[in-house]
Design an enzyme around this catalytic site. Structure first.
Site, short mmCIF file in Angstrom:
data_model
loop_
_atom_site.label_atom_id
_atom_site.label_comp_id
_atom_site.label_asym_id
_atom_site.label_seq_id
_atom_site.Cartn_x
_atom_site.Cartn_y
_atom_site.Cartn_z
N LYS A 19 0.86 -1.19 0.00
CA LYS A 19 0.00 0.00 0.00
C LYS A 19 0.89 1.23 0.00
CE LYS A 19 -4.36 0.98 2.40
NZ LYS A 19 -5.04 0.81 3.69
O1 G3P Z 1 -7.73 1.51 5.45
C1 G3P Z 1 -8.02 2.82 5.23
C2 G3P Z 1 -9.38 3.31 5.60
O2 G3P Z 1 -10.38 2.39 5.41
C3 G3P Z 1 -9.47 4.24 6.75
O3 G3P Z 1 -10.74 4.35 7.31
O4 G3P Z 1 -12.27 4.99 9.12
O5 G3P Z 1 -9.84 5.64 9.26
O6 G3P Z 1 -11.37 6.75 7.63
P1 G3P Z 1 -11.08 5.50 8.39
#
Ligand code: G3P
Length: 227
Positions: free
Chosen positions: A83
């Site tokens: 990633k």
């Molecule tokens: O993996 C990245 C992503 O899904 C982050 O989610 O909830 O931290 O905005 P969030």
């Protein structure tokens, strides 16, 4: 639509993998920090549980160091996807790795133009963060709609739309309606997808009526065999 689990919590991933509905896992530095584990150990264990792509994120910001980190992370297991952030250095790294046949997940995408760049750089996955757009008053799902529409115009783009920053079942359903390839969901969201009060109510009524009949489907010896 494929489901990835957005977590570095191995116990949760193991539990959900038993459903047979988990096609991959995504992690990020925040999720690794939350797990309290060394990244390499957490990723190795996740890869032993899930055979689909498991995203492990680089933490450098320059291409040379990202590539060095990617080498370490790729050596953990064949199903590791590297990633990288959607920056000029991240996309340079993406280009080099994808030419070497490494799966790359380009993360922190907040605009359709960024998604075009990632596809041109050979990304296996683009991760638009819809919840974080909703959080600032935009409509995250509009971005998914734009990216799906754009990618559809260019059949040679092989990048899959991996909907990230998912906050609830409504995001999964809306993304599926748009034809997004993958939703990466926190464990609680995958569990919420099962739930409907009428399912619980209906099942309780069926079981109560069944109880009244005094019947059993399995004979006593068959019950023992099932245990
Ligand atoms: O993996 C990245 C992503 O899904 C982050 O989610 O909830 O931290 O905005 P969030």
């Amino acid at each position: 639509m494929k489901f990835f689990i957005d977590s570095a919590d191995v116990a949760e991933i193991r539990d959900l993998a038993e459903t047979g509905l988990v096609d991959g896992v995504t992690t990020n530095p925040t999720l690794i920090a939350k797990s309290g584990r060394r990244m390499q150990d957490a990723i190795a264990e996740i890869c032993s549980v899930v055979s689909g792509p498991v995203s492990a994120e680089v933490t450098a910001t320059d291409t040379a160091t990202m590539l060095a980190e990617a080498k370490v992370l790729s050596a953990i297991a064949p199903n590791v996807a590297i990633k990288v952030p959607l920056t000029p250095d991240g996309l340079k790294t993406c280009r080099v790795l994808s030419e070497r046949g490494v799966m790359v997940n380009v993360t922190l995408c907040f605009a359709a133009g960024q998604a075009i760049l990632a596809a041109k750089a050979g990304a296996a996955f683009i991760s638009p963060f819809i919840g974080r757009l909703d959080d600032i008053g935009s409509t995250g799902m509009d971005l998914i709609s734009d990216i799906v529409e754009i990618y559809d115009q260019y059949p040679h783009f092989s990048t899959e739309v991996l909907v990230a920053s998912v906050r609830g079942p409504h995001h999964v359903v809306d993304a599926a309606r748009l034809g997004a390839h993958i939703a990466t969901v926190p464990p609680n969201v995958l569990r919420q997808l099962y739930a409907h009060p009428l399912t619980d109510k209906g099942l309780a009524a069926f079981l109560a009526d069944w109880e009244k009949t005094g019947q059993t489907i399995l004979a006593p010896n068959e019950t023992e065999a099932a245990e």
